[in-house]
Write a protein that holds these residues in place. Structure first.
Motif, PDB file in Angstrom:
ATOM      1  N   ALA A  70     -46.170 -17.872  60.779  1.00 10.09           N
ATOM      2  CA  ALA A  70     -45.376 -16.931  59.979  1.00 10.09           C
ATOM      3  C   ALA A  70     -46.236 -16.358  58.848  1.00 10.09           C
ATOM      4  O   ALA A  70     -47.270 -16.920  58.502  1.00 10.09           O
ATOM      5  N   PHE A  71     -45.787 -15.251  58.262  1.00 10.02           N
ATOM      6  CA  PHE A  71     -46.629 -14.633  57.231  1.00 10.02           C
ATOM      7  C   PHE A  71     -46.517 -15.333  55.893  1.00 10.02           C
ATOM      8  O   PHE A  71     -47.337 -15.115  55.003  1.00 10.02           O
ATOM      9  N   LYS A  72     -45.509 -16.224  55.763  1.00  7.64           N
ATOM     10  CA  LYS A  72     -45.434 -17.044  54.550  1.00  7.64           C
ATOM     11  C   LYS A  72     -44.557 -18.268  54.833  1.00  7.64           C
ATOM     12  O   LYS A  72     -43.932 -18.344  55.897  1.00  7.64           O
ATOM     13  N   CYS A  76     -45.048  -5.595  53.366  1.00  9.54           N
ATOM     14  CA  CYS A  76     -44.952  -4.948  52.056  1.00  9.54           C
ATOM     15  C   CYS A  76     -46.269  -5.016  51.297  1.00  9.54           C
ATOM     16  O   CYS A  76     -46.899  -4.001  51.042  1.00  9.54           O
ATOM     17  N   ILE A  77     -46.657  -6.247  50.940  1.00  9.12           N
ATOM     18  CA  ILE A  77     -47.785  -6.389  50.019  1.00  9.12           C
ATOM     19  C   ILE A  77     -49.103  -5.971  50.667  1.00  9.12           C
ATOM     20  O   ILE A  77     -49.986  -5.444  50.001  1.00  9.12           O
ATOM     21  N   ALA A  78     -49.204  -6.170  51.985  1.00 14.04           N
ATOM     22  CA  ALA A  78     -50.441  -5.777  52.661  1.00 14.04           C
ATOM     23  C   ALA A  78     -50.467  -4.279  52.977  1.00 14.04           C
ATOM     24  O   ALA A  78     -51.470  -3.767  53.461  1.00 14.04           O
ATOM     25  N   VAL A  79     -49.371  -3.589  52.718  1.00 18.63           N
ATOM     26  CA  VAL A  79     -49.259  -2.177  53.091  1.00 18.63           C
ATOM     27  C   VAL A  79     -49.169  -1.264  51.858  1.00 18.63           C
ATOM     28  O   VAL A  79     -49.922  -0.305  51.708  1.00 18.63           O
ATOM     29  N   ASP A  80     -48.231  -1.606  50.968  1.00 17.46           N
ATOM     30  CA  ASP A  80     -47.877  -0.689  49.878  1.00 17.46           C
ATOM     31  C   ASP A  80     -49.050  -0.258  48.986  1.00 17.46           C
ATOM     32  O   ASP A  80     -49.115   0.912  48.580  1.00 17.46           O
ATOM     33  N   PRO A  81     -49.983  -1.171  48.643  1.00 18.19           N
ATOM     34  CA  PRO A  81     -51.080  -0.723  47.769  1.00 18.19           C
ATOM     35  C   PRO A  81     -51.862   0.446  48.371  1.00 18.19           C
ATOM     36  O   PRO A  81     -52.372   1.292  47.641  1.00 18.19           O
ATOM     37  N   ARG A  90     -36.113  -4.413  46.592  1.00 21.80           N
ATOM     38  CA  ARG A  90     -37.128  -5.304  46.023  1.00 21.80           C
ATOM     39  C   ARG A  90     -36.877  -6.762  46.386  1.00 21.80           C
ATOM     40  O   ARG A  90     -37.284  -7.667  45.667  1.00 21.80           O
ATOM     41  N   VAL A  91     -36.161  -6.971  47.493  1.00 21.94           N
ATOM     42  CA  VAL A  91     -35.769  -8.343  47.829  1.00 21.94           C
ATOM     43  C   VAL A  91     -36.896  -9.095  48.514  1.00 21.94           C
ATOM     44  O   VAL A  91     -37.701  -8.522  49.236  1.00 21.94           O
ATOM     45  N   LEU A  92     -36.910 -10.388  48.291  1.00 20.60           N
ATOM     46  CA  LEU A  92     -37.943 -11.245  48.860  1.00 20.60           C
ATOM     47  C   LEU A  92     -37.462 -11.771  50.204  1.00 20.60           C
ATOM     48  O   LEU A  92     -36.412 -12.430  50.266  1.00 20.60           O
ATOM     49  N   ILE A 131     -52.393 -18.247  37.569  1.00 18.66           N
ATOM     50  CA  ILE A 131     -53.078 -17.797  38.787  1.00 18.66           C
ATOM     51  C   ILE A 131     -52.218 -18.144  40.001  1.00 18.66           C
ATOM     52  O   ILE A 131     -51.633 -19.228  40.074  1.00 18.66           O
ATOM     53  N   LEU A 132     -52.150 -17.221  40.960  1.00 15.57           N
ATOM     54  CA  LEU A 132     -51.391 -17.479  42.192  1.00 15.57           C
ATOM     55  C   LEU A 132     -52.206 -18.365  43.136  1.00 15.57           C
ATOM     56  O   LEU A 132     -53.291 -18.829  42.773  1.00 15.57           O
ATOM     57  N   GLN A 133     -51.672 -18.576  44.317  1.00 17.26           N
ATOM     58  CA  GLN A 133     -52.298 -19.515  45.245  1.00 17.26           C
ATOM     59  C   GLN A 133     -53.114 -18.804  46.323  1.00 17.26           C
ATOM     60  O   GLN A 133     -52.628 -17.838  46.933  1.00 17.26           O
ATOM     61  N   PRO A 134     -54.331 -19.296  46.595  1.00 15.10           N
ATOM     62  CA  PRO A 134     -55.071 -18.735  47.729  1.00 15.10           C
ATOM     63  C   PRO A 134     -54.368 -19.107  49.035  1.00 15.10           C
ATOM     64  O   PRO A 134     -53.617 -20.063  49.083  1.00 15.10           O
ATOM     65  N   GLY A 135     -54.628 -18.351  50.066  1.00 17.84           N
ATOM     66  CA  GLY A 135     -54.033 -18.651  51.362  1.00 17.84           C
ATOM     67  C   GLY A 135     -54.959 -18.177  52.469  1.00 17.84           C
ATOM     68  O   GLY A 135     -56.160 -17.970  52.242  1.00 17.84           O
ATOM     69  N   CYS A 136     -54.405 -17.991  53.673  1.00 17.47           N
ATOM     70  CA  CYS A 136     -55.251 -17.539  54.786  1.00 17.47           C
ATOM     71  C   CYS A 136     -55.296 -16.020  54.851  1.00 17.47           C
ATOM     72  O   CYS A 136     -55.837 -15.449  55.790  1.00 17.47           O
ATOM     73  N   GLY A 137     -54.701 -15.352  53.867  1.00 11.95           N
ATOM     74  CA  GLY A 137     -54.669 -13.892  53.852  1.00 11.95           C
ATOM     75  C   GLY A 137     -53.306 -13.447  53.370  1.00 11.95           C
ATOM     76  O   GLY A 137     -52.453 -14.278  53.087  1.00 11.95           O
ATOM     77  N   VAL A 138     -53.119 -12.162  53.257  1.00  8.57           N
ATOM     78  CA  VAL A 138     -51.827 -11.635  52.792  1.00  8.57           C
ATOM     79  C   VAL A 138     -51.146 -10.898  53.937  1.00  8.57           C
ATOM     80  O   VAL A 138     -51.740 -10.030  54.562  1.00  8.57           O
ATOM     81  N   GLY A 139     -49.902 -11.291  54.204  1.00  5.50           N
ATOM     82  CA  GLY A 139     -49.189 -10.683  55.322  1.00  5.50           C
ATOM     83  C   GLY A 139     -47.867 -10.083  54.906  1.00  5.50           C
ATOM     84  O   GLY A 139     -47.593  -9.879  53.728  1.00  5.50           O
TER      85      GLY A 139
HETATM   86  N1  SAJ Z   1     -49.174 -15.165  49.122  1.00  5.88           N
HETATM   87  C1  SAJ Z   1     -50.338 -15.854  48.814  1.00  5.88           C
HETATM   88  N2  SAJ Z   1     -50.409 -16.514  47.617  1.00  5.88           N
HETATM   89  C2  SAJ Z   1     -49.386 -16.508  46.722  1.00  5.88           C
HETATM   90  C3  SAJ Z   1     -48.211 -15.792  47.031  1.00  5.88           C
HETATM   91  C4  SAJ Z   1     -48.115 -15.118  48.246  1.00  5.88           C
HETATM   92  O1  SAJ Z   1     -51.287 -15.882  49.607  1.00  5.88           O
HETATM   93  O2  SAJ Z   1     -49.525 -17.141  45.682  1.00  5.88           O
HETATM   94  C5  SAJ Z   1     -49.076 -14.443  50.404  1.00  5.88           C
HETATM   95  C6  SAJ Z   1     -47.939 -14.938  51.308  1.00  5.88           C
HETATM   96  O3  SAJ Z   1     -48.313 -16.062  52.047  1.00  5.88           O
HETATM   97  C7  SAJ Z   1     -47.682 -13.715  52.158  1.00  5.88           C
HETATM   98  C8  SAJ Z   1     -47.981 -12.560  51.205  1.00  5.88           C
HETATM   99  O4  SAJ Z   1     -48.750 -13.100  50.146  1.00  5.88           O
HETATM  100  O5  SAJ Z   1     -48.583 -13.656  53.249  1.00  5.88           O
HETATM  101  C9  SAJ Z   1     -46.767 -11.870  50.642  1.00  5.88           C
HETATM  102  O6  SAJ Z   1     -45.756 -12.807  50.295  1.00  5.88           O
HETATM  103  P1  SAJ Z   1     -44.863 -12.690  48.989  1.00  5.88           P
HETATM  104  O7  SAJ Z   1     -43.963 -13.840  48.985  1.00  5.88           O
HETATM  105  O8  SAJ Z   1     -45.725 -12.501  47.802  1.00  5.88           O
HETATM  106  O9  SAJ Z   1     -44.094 -11.315  49.161  1.00  5.88           O
HETATM  107  P2  SAJ Z   1     -43.250 -10.619  50.351  1.00  5.88           P
HETATM  108  O10 SAJ Z   1     -44.153  -9.709  51.106  1.00  5.88           O
HETATM  109  O11 SAJ Z   1     -42.456 -11.592  51.122  1.00  5.88           O
HETATM  110  O12 SAJ Z   1     -42.214  -9.739  49.480  1.00  5.88           O
HETATM  111  C10 SAJ Z   1     -42.719  -8.836  48.504  1.00  5.88           C
HETATM  112  C11 SAJ Z   1     -41.988  -9.101  47.179  1.00  5.88           C
HETATM  113  N3  SAJ Z   1     -42.673  -8.382  46.109  1.00  5.88           N
HETATM  114  C12 SAJ Z   1     -43.054  -9.005  44.965  1.00  5.88           C
HETATM  115  O13 SAJ Z   1     -42.924 -10.187  44.784  1.00  5.88           O
HETATM  116  C13 SAJ Z   1     -43.685  -8.130  43.920  1.00  5.88           C
HETATM  117  C14 SAJ Z   1     -40.532  -8.679  47.306  1.00  5.88           C
HETATM  118  O14 SAJ Z   1     -39.880  -8.794  46.046  1.00  5.88           O
HETATM  119  C15 SAJ Z   1     -40.458  -7.222  47.781  1.00  5.88           C
HETATM  120  O15 SAJ Z   1     -39.111  -6.800  47.922  1.00  5.88           O
HETATM  121  C16 SAJ Z   1     -41.116  -7.155  49.127  1.00  5.88           C
HETATM  122  O16 SAJ Z   1     -42.497  -7.520  48.956  1.00  5.88           O
HETATM  123  C17 SAJ Z   1     -40.986  -5.739  49.658  1.00  5.88           C
HETATM  124  O17 SAJ Z   1     -40.091  -5.499  50.492  1.00  5.88           O
HETATM  125  O18 SAJ Z   1     -41.722  -4.854  49.201  1.00  5.88           O
END
Ligand code: SAJ
Length: 402
Positions: A311-313, A249-254, A143-145, A238-246
């Motif tokens: 980069a994806f974030k 993990c998050i774009a795949v697991d759901p 579960r690491v970031l 509320i979280l932050q909008p961005g250019c998409g989710v990359g």
């Molecule tokens: N993002 C936004 N707005 C936000 C937060 C994130 O647009 O407010 C975007 C980021 O730019 C990025 C994407 O979402 O493109 C995902 O980034 P993230 O920082 O939310 O997460 P990941 O993918 O780096 O890591 C996640 C984490 N899961 C959670 O926070 C619930 C991490 O703890 C998991 O271990 C990891 O997925 C994983 O390996 O599954």
């Protein structure tokens, strides 16, 4: 202080973003670690030699990819290959732990593969008493970031989902070697679902923010200010909008949830669709900016567009499943305007953007007619003040937002 270890040798199968740091963590606690990967380059780089899987270990950690095959269907072939590659060397007293993000039921499936390969060993199946079990099996999701892997490997609480209580107990002994967070016990199915739930929760919440950004744009409201104000409410965050989710993990697991329960997982699916659409929306904004310049008499081919961030974030060099890369590729393929890229965390453009120019942020803003902020890297924080007066800025990430 290294803890007294109840495990002498751990094999980590899959030396990627998760497996390698996990292996290093065990090694730093004086546990003998055998790293295994199908990627020869990875093995050579890490080990400067060959690794023989036939060397006996007590614990096998599987941290291999679980990508899609076809239409968002999980591909478990790497898990199967890993399980079948360790099966021949399993012995009484060993434990096999799956860490890869997996659809619900994968650990039970892995048990079937292992027991088919080793009918001589007793596995934790229904009707088998604990005392008879030779090999324990558990699911313990990572579960690491990304960007904080080493710290989070140690500090995060860890879900331990054994196929039996004894399996969980044995798995806990392994993680206690380096985990300082709490160990949380459950069964394998719940542990699998917990991992998917965590990332889906985040995806749904980011989708809410992204949807708000589209609504706000239509209604002429600054979405960053809106969110900041709403977040003053004690129960709103509320979280932050961005250019998409990359990311991987998050774009795949759901989709692993949607794939198993398509009729029930309606909101989870919609969130994925909202987030996947966001790069297209950003592209439409870039096209609109170019159109404004063309309307003033500029040739489309004479316009320079700078994309800031690939980069994806923020503040990492990881381009996996990056929406910014998707935007760059699609823009390069569909526009006549000149594209320049800025990504302070990499030296050369990735292979699929090899024809594009990668420049410093200063050089980019000196020549660009349109600047698009795609990733909130720290290098971009003061950019607004440095832009030429005529430059059009598209801020997809709210560079000034807290
Ligand atoms: N993002 C936004 N707005 C936000 C937060 C994130 O647009 O407010 C975007 C980021 O730019 C990025 C994407 O979402 O493109 C995902 O980034 P993230 O920082 O939310 O997460 P990941 O993918 O780096 O890591 C996640 C984490 N899961 C959670 O926070 C619930 C991490 O703890 C998991 O271990 C990891 O997925 C994983 O390996 O599954």
């Amino acid at each position: 202080m290294p803890k007294q270890s109840k495990v002498s040798t751990v094999s980590v199968i899959g030396l990627g973003y998760i497996g390698l740091p996990t292996a290093a963590m065990f090694a730093s606690r004086k546990v003998k670690v055998i790293g295994i990967d199908i990627n020869q380059h990875a093995v050579d780089t890490i080990n400067q030699g060959r690794i023989h899987i036939v060397e006996p270990a007590d614990a096998f950690l599987i941290a291999v990819p679980t990508p899609f095959k076809g239409d968002h269907e999980p591909d478990l072939s790497y898990v199967r290959a890993a399980a079948e590659s360790i099966a021949p060397v399993l012995k009484k007293g060993d434990i096999v732990i799956l860490e890869s993000t997996s659809p619900v039921g994968t650990t039970e499936q892995m048990l079937q593969w292992l027991s088919a390969a080793r009918p001589d060993l007793c596995f934790p199946m229904e009707g088998v008493t604990a005392a008879d079990i030779d090999v324990n099996i558990a699911y313990c999701p990572e579960r690491v970031l990304p960007g904080h892997v080493i710290r989070e490997l140690v500090d995060n609480d860890r879900i331990i989902g054994g196929l039996s209580d004894a399996c969980s107990k044995r798995a806990a002994e392994i993680y206690r070697v380096f985990v300082e967070g709490e160990l949380l016990f459950t069964n394998a199915r719940t542990a699998e679902m917990a991992k998917l739930t965590e990332n889906s929760f985040r995806d749904v919440n980011i989708a809410f923010a992204n949807e708000l950004s589209l609504i706000s744009d239509k209604l002429d409201i600054n979405v960053w200010e809106l969110i900041k104000l709403a977040n003053h409410h004690p129960r709103v965050n509320i979280l932050q909008p961005g250019c998409g989710v990359g990311g991987h993990c998050i774009a795949v697991d759901p989709w692993f949830i949607v794939n198993k329960t398509p009729d029930e997982a309606r909101m989870i699916r919609t969130a994925r669709e909202v987030n996947d659409q966001k790069p297209e929306w950003v592209l439409s904004k870039i096209k609109a900016a170019i159109a404004t310049l063309v309307a003033t008499g500029r040739e489309e081919a004479s316009i320079t567009v700078a994309l800031l961030g690939l980069a994806f974030k923020p503040n990492i060099d990881d381009l996996r499943e990056s929406p910014a890369v998707h935007i760059a590729k699609k823009f390069a393929a569909t526009s006549q305007s000149k594209l320049i890229l800025v990504e302070p965390n990499i030296e050369t453009p990735p292979a699929h953007l090899a024809d594009q120019e990668l420049v410093s942020v200063e050089n980019a803003i000196a020549v660009a007619d349109v600047v698009i902020l795609l990733v909130k890297h720290r290098e971009f924080s003061a950019i607004k003040a440095k832009l030429n007066t005529n430059t059009i800025l598209i801020d997809a990430i709210g560079i000034d937002a807290a």
